[in-house]
Design an enzyme around this catalytic site. Sequence first.
Site, PDB file in Angstrom:
ATOM      1  N   HIS A  63       0.813  -1.212   0.000  1.00  0.00           N
ATOM      2  CA  HIS A  63       0.000   0.000   0.000  1.00  0.00           C
ATOM      3  C   HIS A  63       0.849   1.267   0.000  1.00  0.00           C
ATOM      4  O   HIS A  63       0.685   2.132  -0.853  1.00  0.00           O
ATOM      5  CB  HIS A  63      -0.915  -0.039   1.225  1.00  0.00           C
ATOM      6  CG  HIS A  63      -1.975   1.009   1.249  1.00  0.00           C
ATOM      7  ND1 HIS A  63      -2.964   1.091   0.288  1.00  0.00           N
ATOM      8  CD2 HIS A  63      -2.222   2.022   2.124  1.00  0.00           C
ATOM      9  CE1 HIS A  63      -3.778   2.095   0.569  1.00  0.00           C
ATOM     10  NE2 HIS A  63      -3.342   2.689   1.679  1.00  0.00           N
ATOM     11  N   PHE A  64       1.747   1.384   0.967  1.00  0.00           N
ATOM     12  CA  PHE A  64       2.595   2.577   1.069  1.00  0.00           C
ATOM     13  C   PHE A  64       3.914   2.323   0.339  1.00  0.00           C
ATOM     14  O   PHE A  64       4.968   2.141   0.946  1.00  0.00           O
ATOM     15  CB  PHE A  64       2.811   2.957   2.528  1.00  0.00           C
ATOM     16  CG  PHE A  64       1.614   3.605   3.167  1.00  0.00           C
ATOM     17  CD1 PHE A  64       1.160   4.841   2.744  1.00  0.00           C
ATOM     18  CD2 PHE A  64       0.918   2.958   4.180  1.00  0.00           C
ATOM     19  CE1 PHE A  64       0.042   5.437   3.315  1.00  0.00           C
ATOM     20  CE2 PHE A  64      -0.200   3.547   4.760  1.00  0.00           C
ATOM     21  CZ  PHE A  64      -0.639   4.781   4.331  1.00  0.00           C
TER      22      PHE A  64
END
Length: 324
Positions: free
Chosen positions: A299-300
């Site tokens: 995600h990040f």
Amino acid sequence: MRLLAITLLLATVSAAPLVRTADAASQTPSDMHAAVATVHYRSTKIQGLSVFYREAGPVDAPVVLLLHGFPTSSHMFRNLIPILADRYHVIAPDYPGFGQSDAPDHKTFKYGFGSYADIIDELLSGMGAKTYAMYVMDYGAPVGYRLALKHPERVSALIVQNGNAYDEGLGEFWDPIKAYWADGSSTHRDALSGLVTLETTKFQYTDGMSDISRISPDNWIQDQALLDRPGNKDIQMDLFYDYRTNVPLYPDFQKFFRDRQPPTLIVWGKNDKIFPAEGAHPYLRDLPKAEIHMLDTGHFALEDKLDEMAPLIRDFLDRQAAKR
């Protein structure tokens, strides 16, 4: 005196956070400039709220707007900003309820993506930004795309990182949230409480990452401290519910892509369970010239793959945004 000046210069450079792992001898002048770039931490009043933003780079340079996701803030761009600041005017705000911006009670302020787009619009107008490239991620996508609908002529380029604009991108992770959208009940609202816990916050930073040792635990510790502020859980629940208002706008977002054809770079963490890879490829239906890179991360992605993403982003901006 000359020896003293050299000593002081070396001390300054060695104390600055390096943006790459290369030896100093192999760094280019651009690398060294990025290593000592100055970032300003500012706040301004908008709609009676203190809105925080990070700012770096020449004020007369092309603007790059960085729009963060949940549950973080402009902090997610802390390592990217210096890399861009030698040639671009970089602006990275915190939405109300996130980071260092005000977080008024949810009963007195309407938390929603339309409100956020209006606030960012006022921020940019106040700073005199007439055009801007946008980096959109997670919540930043609907904020940025709503902003684009307001001022389509101002968007010089798009960088999309795990930010959705297509039905295909709302997979299994979203099922409990969709149940909440369906009836707005307290039962379904309460069922989402786990999304603001430390376990989930850490999951967002570590799941699907190719090398967890690259990711600082400071990320989830800081984000969770802000999520745990009194009243913030209700803010986040309101935003989960308001996200439903973005979905009917997907056709409008897609029309903006088709009509305006902004130069677009897609750098997507393909292992993300929140905004999975299925949400990345549909962009090519409306933006057939988009450059797409599916990265082995989650995600990040900036936490894990900055060394891969930064050259892609710099090259893209230098070819697209700098000439507009």
